[in-house]
Design an enzyme around this catalytic site. Structure first.
Site, PDB file in Angstrom:
ATOM      1  N   CYS A 430       0.796  -1.212   0.000  1.00  0.00           N
ATOM      2  CA  CYS A 430       0.000   0.000   0.000  1.00  0.00           C
ATOM      3  C   CYS A 430       0.837   1.275   0.000  1.00  0.00           C
ATOM      4  O   CYS A 430       0.484   2.258  -0.660  1.00  0.00           O
ATOM      5  CB  CYS A 430      -0.948   0.003   1.189  1.00  0.00           C
ATOM      6  SG  CYS A 430      -0.122  -0.213   2.763  1.00  0.00           S
ATOM      7  N   HIS A 474      -1.907   0.368   7.311  1.00  0.00           N
ATOM      8  CA  HIS A 474      -2.239   0.702   5.929  1.00  0.00           C
ATOM      9  C   HIS A 474      -1.796   2.140   5.660  1.00  0.00           C
ATOM     10  O   HIS A 474      -1.616   2.919   6.589  1.00  0.00           O
ATOM     11  CB  HIS A 474      -3.755   0.550   5.729  1.00  0.00           C
ATOM     12  CG  HIS A 474      -4.192   0.665   4.309  1.00  0.00           C
ATOM     13  ND1 HIS A 474      -3.646  -0.113   3.313  1.00  0.00           N
ATOM     14  CD2 HIS A 474      -5.125   1.454   3.711  1.00  0.00           C
ATOM     15  CE1 HIS A 474      -4.228   0.205   2.161  1.00  0.00           C
ATOM     16  NE2 HIS A 474      -5.128   1.159   2.380  1.00  0.00           N
ATOM     17  N   ASP A 490      -7.746   6.030  -1.811  1.00  0.00           N
ATOM     18  CA  ASP A 490      -6.947   4.864  -1.416  1.00  0.00           C
ATOM     19  C   ASP A 490      -6.537   4.117  -2.675  1.00  0.00           C
ATOM     20  O   ASP A 490      -7.283   3.296  -3.199  1.00  0.00           O
ATOM     21  CB  ASP A 490      -7.745   3.946  -0.481  1.00  0.00           C
ATOM     22  CG  ASP A 490      -6.862   2.856   0.102  1.00  0.00           C
ATOM     23  OD1 ASP A 490      -5.719   2.699  -0.367  1.00  0.00           O
ATOM     24  OD2 ASP A 490      -7.309   2.165   1.033  1.00  0.00           O
TER      25      ASP A 490
END
Lengths: 677, 330
Positions: A430, A474, A490
């Site tokens: 991520c 994350h 995201d």
């Protein structure tokens, strides 16, 4: 009360145990202690082989003094877990050099148990658990050898004997341990304890280099728990905002702090009030409205000041400040488990203001580097009609349409990492996606920043608790749009939507993280037997962590509810149940072991015959043999006596034919005749 | 140390326990250890072990560490299992009083005890009388163990409580049992040679006079028998002829010694019996013929081992009342 000497076998077991229990904690020991440990171990081994002599009292004293000096100079007077472990391990080693009696040996073995106890604080993985079980086995064998007969002449009393005993008692102890483990109530911590040094640092950091978050995904440690009253956010809403990384130097991202900002923007920031505030509402920053979720967070100690909050932090709560980057910060680093209740308020996005210095900070990039990415960004920005939100969606689409892969083990990218990532490797976790997203945004002048925190968490419906582990860490992005405030993007969702929908555990469980989305060449590289073993092990490890290591208060409560089907199950009852269970097992053990001498088949038949005859009024007298008994019965009752005499003949035949082995047809006949009687 | 109040109260407690234990478990010559006889408590290291379990429990609670909980419960389980294993090491084994040599009161008497394993190997069992001799034995079949036992008063040999103890396998618990074994052998009165052999005294009937001259006339030779004392062997003749002969002495009836309680000048019955015992031994040593006349029982004057044994047995059993039968530490 002289304690007997220690047998050679016991010493051998203790030497093996010394090495075994020290291995898992070796890396936390001060390096200077290691030569001392090796020296004492080899010395003791030499004595065992009969080649060395025992150290004199003076020498032993010197060794103790030396190790004390080493331990204190390397870890200081500050009490820490590492200090305790070092004391235990060195104590074990030094005591081995003066181990003469059983009492000494026992002290050593007991130290060994404590070292195992320290080892499991550092790691609770499945592998570690199995290894420590092995260590416990060796320690138990050592104690067994201490109490075994000293004569080594008989093989059954030697190493094999201890091994057999250890195996037996381990097998017996495991079910009992399991029962205790399940039923003994878990308590909350009673007082604060020093945590392992490395441990405080696992968790999010205020600087981020690509790869940091991926590393966290290996940690099953609990980050925090949030308990909700009222509605609970759905899986895709569970963005636990913790840090805002807006500073970038071309290599790594980090979080702004006041001192740095004062240097960076002299004259523009007057004082603390421009950066963080304690008031529930700070004029000029933003306006608040009632929030949707009401929840409390129980944060595990991590030695940091930042506090995870669901969504943007709108207002401060006692002993915290709210920072202008919409995050919550504690006044002091959290060294003990901390409970806080974020304000049930949310920011009215349209009312957010943006001072020019903050705007500048969120647009800044190094002057050069990653040229290809800048060009791509320009191109995409043009394609999106110079609109920031459309640009954000366009970059997400780009990640989605080009062959990008989401992986826990991204390749190493050094120079021009954004270029490397976007055009060469295209595999990342991520933070790779978030940082290249923010890079591209900034390169076309859109204010953007990276937000790190946690995404997801395991929801326990019974308690309305969401448990968030470190592995849920994350990173995502936010861009600033005038009039709309900060908007969350995201980029991971574009590559691996199941990360958002399912959470990281289910991704791993399904193998989705490592397989499938990875190019064939890469897949072949890790294909084969070893990979499937590794993946199987990973799944096993996950189950282990979830069912055993995380079996704490709430887990136990929900398991008990599942087991007993009531929601009014109290601790006392569990305690009583556990105690009863232990008692039952104990009594069962005692009675199972109190065995009557085994009877031969013909003896059993004879007892049956005697019971039958008692029912008819004939009881064999003490000291009366079968034959005499039969004759006595015969004298009183002809018919019965005749039958009985032939049975007795058969019985005598079977009892004295061959040594113990009775032929089956003979027995069958005997049994048949007794039945007919 | 011995007289400190603590040890005194402890001894009293111990005595009460022993009486209670004795009531539960009668004396026998063959005793199987069962749950009525085996006691078990944690040892010092057992208590230490439990405190370790507590410490690790606190660690587990404070670190919320499941494996530390596991370790704590594992150690607790080991303790519970150790109780069973230790108990089982003694349970079922049988002790048989095989034989004891005859001895004198107050002596240590060698006895032989048979330990029957009853089909289970037994490890590191300490067996013995704590104040005389203990041995640590391991056996997986039946085994005979020689030990020394303290003899108490004269009478039937009833040695004190035999202690069987084991902390095998982990040393966390101590299982023990006290058994009182019956050996069916006699303890003779302790010899008391305060008084010389009585001189020229006549016993009640007055017909036979006793002489204590100790001088007998030589009466001839006979072939050597194994029971003959070396002092009476005709060594000179052996050197000459190579044939072993024993000198025989004439023992005229007038020279027989008769012993009775009245001959002992003072002391209670036990002391008098001790003196008589010493006289018998003295006479036997010197090959005098001697007889015993106790109230209602007589043994005619004679010599030899069998005679001595009969005399000693008579002395051991004379007016034996039940209260005295047990011996001191029985």
């Amino acid at each position: 009360m002289d304690s007997p000497a220690v047998s050679r076998y016991a010493t051998l077991w203790l030497l093996v145990a010394q090495v075994m229990v020290a291995l898992p904690v070796l890396e936390v020991l001060p390096i200077a202690v290691l030569p001392l440990l090796v020296l004492t171990l080899m010395w003791r081994a030499l004595i065992w082989f009969g080649r060395g002599s025992w150290p004199s009292d003076l020498l032993r004293l010197l060794l103790v003094a030396l190790s004390l000096v080493i331990i204190i100079t390397s870890s200081g007077w500050q009490f820490s877990l590492e200090l305790a472990v070092t004391f235990l391990v060195t104590g074990y080693a030094l005591k081995m050099l003066e181990m003469k009696t059983r009492r000494d040996a026992l002290v050593i073995a007991y130290i060994g148990f404590f070292v195992v106890g320290a080892g499991v604080i550092y790691s609770q993985s499945l592998m570690q658990a199995l290894y420590q079980l092995l260590c416990l086995g060796v320690l138990v064998a050592a104690i067994h050898a201490m109490y075994s007969p000293a004569s080594s002449a008989s093989a059954s009393f030697s190493i094999k004997g201890s091994l057999r005993f250890t195996g037996l008692i381990l097998l017996q102890a495991l079910p009992l341990t399991l029962a205790l483990f399940i039923f003994v109530p878990r308590l909350g911590p009673l007082w604060a304890v020093p945590w392992p040094e490395g441990e405080a640092k696992t968790g999010l950091s205020d600087t981020m280099q690509p790869g940091d978050v991926a590393r966290l995904s290996q940690s099953y440690q609990l980050a925090f728990r949030a308990q909700f009253t009222g509605s609970v956010p759905s899986a895709r809403e569970r963005y636990w905002r913790t840090l805002v990384l807006d500073q970038y130097d071309g290599e790594q991202w980090w979080q702004s702090d006041l001192i740095r900002l004062l240097n960076q923007f002299p004259g523009e920031i007057d004082d603390e009030r421009d950066w963080q505030g304690r008031l529930p509402v700070i004029d000029g920053w933003w306006q608040v409205q009632p929030g949707q979720y009401n929840y409390e967070v129980l944060l595990e100690p991590n030695g940091r000041q930042w506090l995870p909050v669901l969504g943007m932090a709108a207002a401060a709560v006692p002993e915290t400040t709210v920072v202008r980057t919409l995050r919550l910060e504690a006044d002091k680093p959290v060294f003990e488990r901390r409970l806080y209740q974020p304000a049930q308020q949310s920011v009215v996005a349209q009312t957010m203001t943006m001072p020019s210095w903050l705007l500048g900070l969120n647009k800044s990039l190094p002057d050069n580097g990653n040229a290809q990415s800048r060009m791509l960004a320009q191109q995409l920005f043009a394609e999106s009609g110079w609109d920031p939100v459309t640009m954000g969606r366009r970059v997400m689409d780009y990640f989605n349409q080009e062959p990008f892969y989401y992986t826990l083990s991204p390749p190493l990218m050094e120079q021009n990492e954004v270029d490397q990532f976007l055009f060469v490797h295209r595999r990342g976790f991520c933070e790779h996606y978030a940082s290249s997203f923010v890079f591209m945004m900034r390169s076309v002048g859109i204010p953007a920043r990276i937000v790190t925190g946690y995404l997801g968490g395991e929801y326990l419906p019974e308690e309305k608790v969401i448990r968030v582990l470190q592995r849920d860490a994350h990173a995502w992005a936010e861009i600033w749009v005038e009039g709309q405030g900060w908007i969350r993007f995201d980029p991971t969702a574009a590559v691996a939507p199941e990360r958002i929908e399912l959470g990281i555990d289910d991704m791993i469980e399904q193998g989705g993280l490592l397989q499938g989305q990875i190019p064939l060449a890469y897949r072949l590289g890790q294909a084969g037997f070893f990979k499937s073993v590794r993946q199987g092990w990973e799944r096993l490890e996950y189950r282990w962590q979830k069912s055993v290591v995380q079996y704490q208060q709430e887990k136990q409560q929900s398991f008990m509810k599942e087991l007993f089907g009531t929601s009014s199950f109290y601790w006392q009852q569990i305690g009583v149940l556990g105690a009863l269970l232990a008692l039952f097992l104990l009594l069962f053990g005692v009675f199972a072991l109190f065995q009557r001498p085994a009877l031969n088949p013909h003896q059993k038949l004879w007892l049956r015959l005697e019971r039958k005859l008692v029912a008819r009024g004939f009881e064999r007298q003490a000291g009366e043999g079968p034959k005499d008994f039969a004759l006595r019965v015969n004298a009183e009752n002809d018919a019965l006596g005749a039958q009985l005499l032939s049975i007795v003949d058969l019985y005598i035949q079977s009892a004295y034919s061959g040594r113990g082995k009775v032929e089956k047809p003979l027995l069958d006949q005997l049994s048949k005749m007794i039945k007919q009687l | 140390m011995k007289n400190s109040p603590l040890t005194a109260s402890r001894r009293r407690l111990n005595k009460q326990f022993q009486q209670w234990a004795d009531q539960r478990t009668p004396r026998a010559s063959r005793i199987q250890l069962n749950q009525r006889r085996i006691y078990i408590v944690p040892t010092g290291s057992g208590f230490f072990w439990l405190s370790m379990v507590l410490v690790i429990f606190l660690v587990a609670v404070n670190y919320r560490n499941s494996l530390a909980y596991g370790l704590c419960f594992f150690m607790l389980s080991l303790f519970l299992l150790a109780i069973i294993h230790t108990w089982r090491n003694l349970a079922g084994m049988t002790l048989v009083a095989k034989r004891a040599e005859a001895g004198f009161a107050g002596e240590r008497i060698p006895v032989s005890i048979e330990c029957l394993s009853e089909r289970r190997p037994r490890y590191s069992i300490a067996i013995g009388w704590p104040d005389t001799e203990s041995a640590v034995v391991s056996f997986d079949s039946d085994r005979e163990q020689g030990l020394l036992a303290q003899a108490g008063l004269r009478g039937w040999f009833r040695p004190g409580r035999l202690r069987i103890e084991s902390i095998y396998p982990l040393g966390l618990c101590r299982a023990w049992s006290w058994v009182r074994l019956d050996f069916h052998s006699l303890v003779y009165p302790a010899p008391d040679d305060r008084y010389p052999l009585p001189e020229n005294e006549t016993i009640d009937d007055g017909e036979r006079s006793l002489t204590t001259s100790g001088f007998e006339e030589f009466a001839g030779f006979r072939t050597y028998q194994q029971t003959d004392t070396p002092a009476h062997v005709f060594w000179k003749g052996y050197a000459r002829t190579g044939e072993l002969l024993t000198k025989q002495f004439d023992q005229p009836s007038g020279r027989e010694l008769w012993f009775s309680l009245d001959q002992v000048p003072e002391g209670d019955l036990e002391q008098k019996l001790s003196v008589l015992t010493a006289w018998c031994l003295q006479c036997d040593n010197q090959q005098y013929a001697y007889g015993l006349a106790l109230a209602g029982q007589q043994l005619a004057p004679s010599t030899g081992e069998l005679h001595l044994k009969q005399c000693l047995e008579m002395l051991a059993l004379y007016k034996l009342d039940q209260g005295m039968a047990g011996g001191v530490n029985g």
